[in-house]
Write a protein that holds these residues in place. Sequence first.
Motif, mmCIF file in Angstrom:
data_model
loop_
_atom_site.group_PDB
_atom_site.id
_atom_site.type_symbol
_atom_site.label_atom_id
_atom_site.label_comp_id
_atom_site.label_asym_id
_atom_site.label_seq_id
_atom_site.Cartn_x
_atom_site.Cartn_y
_atom_site.Cartn_z
ATOM 1 N N CYS A 25 -17.920 -18.954 -1.842
ATOM 2 C CA CYS A 25 -17.580 -19.658 -0.011
ATOM 3 C C CYS A 25 -17.268 -18.368 -0.160
ATOM 4 O O CYS A 25 -16.550 -17.968 -0.536
ATOM 5 C CB CYS A 25 -17.388 -20.332 -0.047
ATOM 6 S SG CYS A 25 -17.716 -21.170 1.270
ATOM 7 N N PRO A 27 -16.230 -16.528 3.265
ATOM 8 C CA PRO A 27 -15.824 -17.231 5.366
ATOM 9 C C PRO A 27 -16.954 -16.436 6.089
ATOM 10 O O PRO A 27 -17.753 -15.066 5.333
ATOM 11 C CB PRO A 27 -14.455 -16.816 5.890
ATOM 12 C CG PRO A 27 -14.421 -15.167 4.633
ATOM 13 C CD PRO A 27 -15.179 -15.998 3.553
ATOM 14 N N GLU A 28 -17.300 -16.878 7.188
ATOM 15 C CA GLU A 28 -18.204 -16.292 8.075
ATOM 16 C C GLU A 28 -17.571 -15.368 9.263
ATOM 17 O O GLU A 28 -15.922 -15.082 8.585
ATOM 18 C CB GLU A 28 -18.737 -17.463 9.078
ATOM 19 C CG GLU A 28 -19.458 -18.137 8.689
ATOM 20 C CD GLU A 28 -20.120 -19.449 9.603
ATOM 21 O OE1 GLU A 28 -20.732 -19.249 10.441
ATOM 22 O OE2 GLU A 28 -21.074 -19.901 8.726
ATOM 23 N N GLU A 166 -8.755 -22.331 9.092
ATOM 24 C CA GLU A 166 -8.326 -22.829 10.066
ATOM 25 C C GLU A 166 -7.467 -24.328 9.674
ATOM 26 O O GLU A 166 -7.561 -25.241 8.803
ATOM 27 C CB GLU A 166 -9.054 -23.346 10.769
ATOM 28 C CG GLU A 166 -8.996 -24.557 11.953
ATOM 29 C CD GLU A 166 -9.305 -24.706 13.129
ATOM 30 O OE1 GLU A 166 -9.324 -25.145 14.288
ATOM 31 O OE2 GLU A 166 -10.769 -24.875 12.517
ATOM 32 N N ARG A 185 -9.658 -25.972 6.121
ATOM 33 C CA ARG A 185 -11.051 -24.971 6.105
ATOM 34 C C ARG A 185 -11.062 -23.902 6.713
ATOM 35 O O ARG A 185 -10.760 -23.275 7.117
ATOM 36 C CB ARG A 185 -11.909 -26.117 6.622
ATOM 37 C CG ARG A 185 -11.528 -26.346 8.506
ATOM 38 C CD ARG A 185 -12.605 -27.186 9.425
ATOM 39 N NE ARG A 185 -12.164 -28.192 8.818
ATOM 40 C CZ ARG A 185 -12.589 -29.462 9.350
ATOM 41 N NH1 ARG A 185 -13.662 -29.387 10.660
ATOM 42 N NH2 ARG A 185 -12.380 -30.746 8.932
ATOM 43 N N VAL A 186 -11.759 -23.328 6.009
ATOM 44 C CA VAL A 186 -12.355 -21.616 5.710
ATOM 45 C C VAL A 186 -12.770 -21.673 7.838
ATOM 46 O O VAL A 186 -13.536 -22.054 7.914
ATOM 47 C CB VAL A 186 -13.023 -21.800 5.133
ATOM 48 C CG1 VAL A 186 -13.807 -20.160 5.027
ATOM 49 C CG2 VAL A 186 -13.121 -21.191 3.626
ATOM 50 N N TRP A 187 -12.468 -20.783 8.060
ATOM 51 C CA TRP A 187 -13.013 -20.456 9.384
ATOM 52 C C TRP A 187 -14.344 -20.239 9.488
ATOM 53 O O TRP A 187 -15.026 -18.935 9.068
ATOM 54 C CB TRP A 187 -12.135 -19.129 10.512
ATOM 55 C CG TRP A 187 -12.231 -18.719 11.559
ATOM 56 C CD1 TRP A 187 -12.740 -17.914 11.784
ATOM 57 C CD2 TRP A 187 -12.332 -19.704 12.922
ATOM 58 N NE1 TRP A 187 -12.759 -17.871 12.924
ATOM 59 C CE2 TRP A 187 -12.547 -18.954 13.544
ATOM 60 C CE3 TRP A 187 -11.619 -21.379 12.766
ATOM 61 C CZ2 TRP A 187 -12.900 -19.930 14.874
ATOM 62 C CZ3 TRP A 187 -11.475 -21.829 14.499
ATOM 63 C CH2 TRP A 187 -12.325 -20.936 15.293
ATOM 64 N N SER A 188 -14.775 -20.704 10.551
ATOM 65 C CA SER A 188 -16.136 -20.492 10.347
ATOM 66 C C SER A 188 -16.904 -19.697 11.351
ATOM 67 O O SER A 188 -17.855 -18.892 10.998
ATOM 68 C CB SER A 188 -17.314 -21.582 10.877
ATOM 69 O OG SER A 188 -17.022 -22.255 12.358
ATOM 70 N N GLY A 189 -15.647 -18.340 12.499
ATOM 71 C CA GLY A 189 -16.163 -17.228 13.550
ATOM 72 C C GLY A 189 -16.147 -15.999 12.088
ATOM 73 O O GLY A 189 -16.075 -16.332 11.243
ATOM 74 N N ASN A 191 -14.239 -13.009 10.183
ATOM 75 C CA ASN A 191 -12.784 -12.978 9.263
ATOM 76 C C ASN A 191 -12.033 -12.033 10.060
ATOM 77 O O ASN A 191 -11.883 -11.124 10.178
ATOM 78 C CB ASN A 191 -13.442 -12.276 7.885
ATOM 79 C CG ASN A 191 -12.167 -12.362 7.035
ATOM 80 O OD1 ASN A 191 -11.015 -12.664 7.466
ATOM 81 N ND2 ASN A 191 -12.979 -12.275 5.229
#
Length: 193
Positions: A25, A27-28, A166, A185-189, A191
């Motif tokens: 996975c 991150p975005e 986050e 959780r991995v931040w979706s915005g 990096n």
Amino acid sequence: MRTVQRDLFVLSSLLLLGTLALTGCTPEPAPPAPQASETSAPTDSPVFASDEEALAAATEAYAAYLAAGDEAEESGSPSRELFLSLSSGEAHRQDLSVAASFDDQGWKQVGSTSFDSMAIQSTKITVDGGWEIKVYVCLDVTKSDIVDSSGTSVSKTDRPLRLPLEVAFIGTEQSSNYLQIAESRVWSGSNFC
């Protein structure tokens, strides 16, 4: 902070890392710049005297969580129990799931995890009178790995080594020196690491 709390905190992080390492996975894009904390309290008293105080509490709790995860051993061990005591809610369920998966596969985390760039997203008093701190943080797994029973790495070679997360912490008046991780959780915005 209690040793059990620290151990559980670390195990939770390691489980998240293990999941990310195995899935590949990524991150975005980075999150927006942290905003001033929002305090939405049913009373006039603030959650913390300042954002700096909230940040210090979150920093201490996260460091304890990662350290406990680095030390957590097999199921039923005191170090595993300590680690698991540092999370609740969604984060706790995630930690249990990752731990069970690691146990089933004969995997373990080796090395140490760290973090930097922690910034307050928000603080608030919850409906039940407790409080919540949300932060952005960069998790660094460059000095850790997931290995099988023979010591061979099972992590993807192209796994991200710095992850924008986050993380939400919760606490209560009765446990003012005790924060648990409730969400990670991995931040979706973008990096930001």
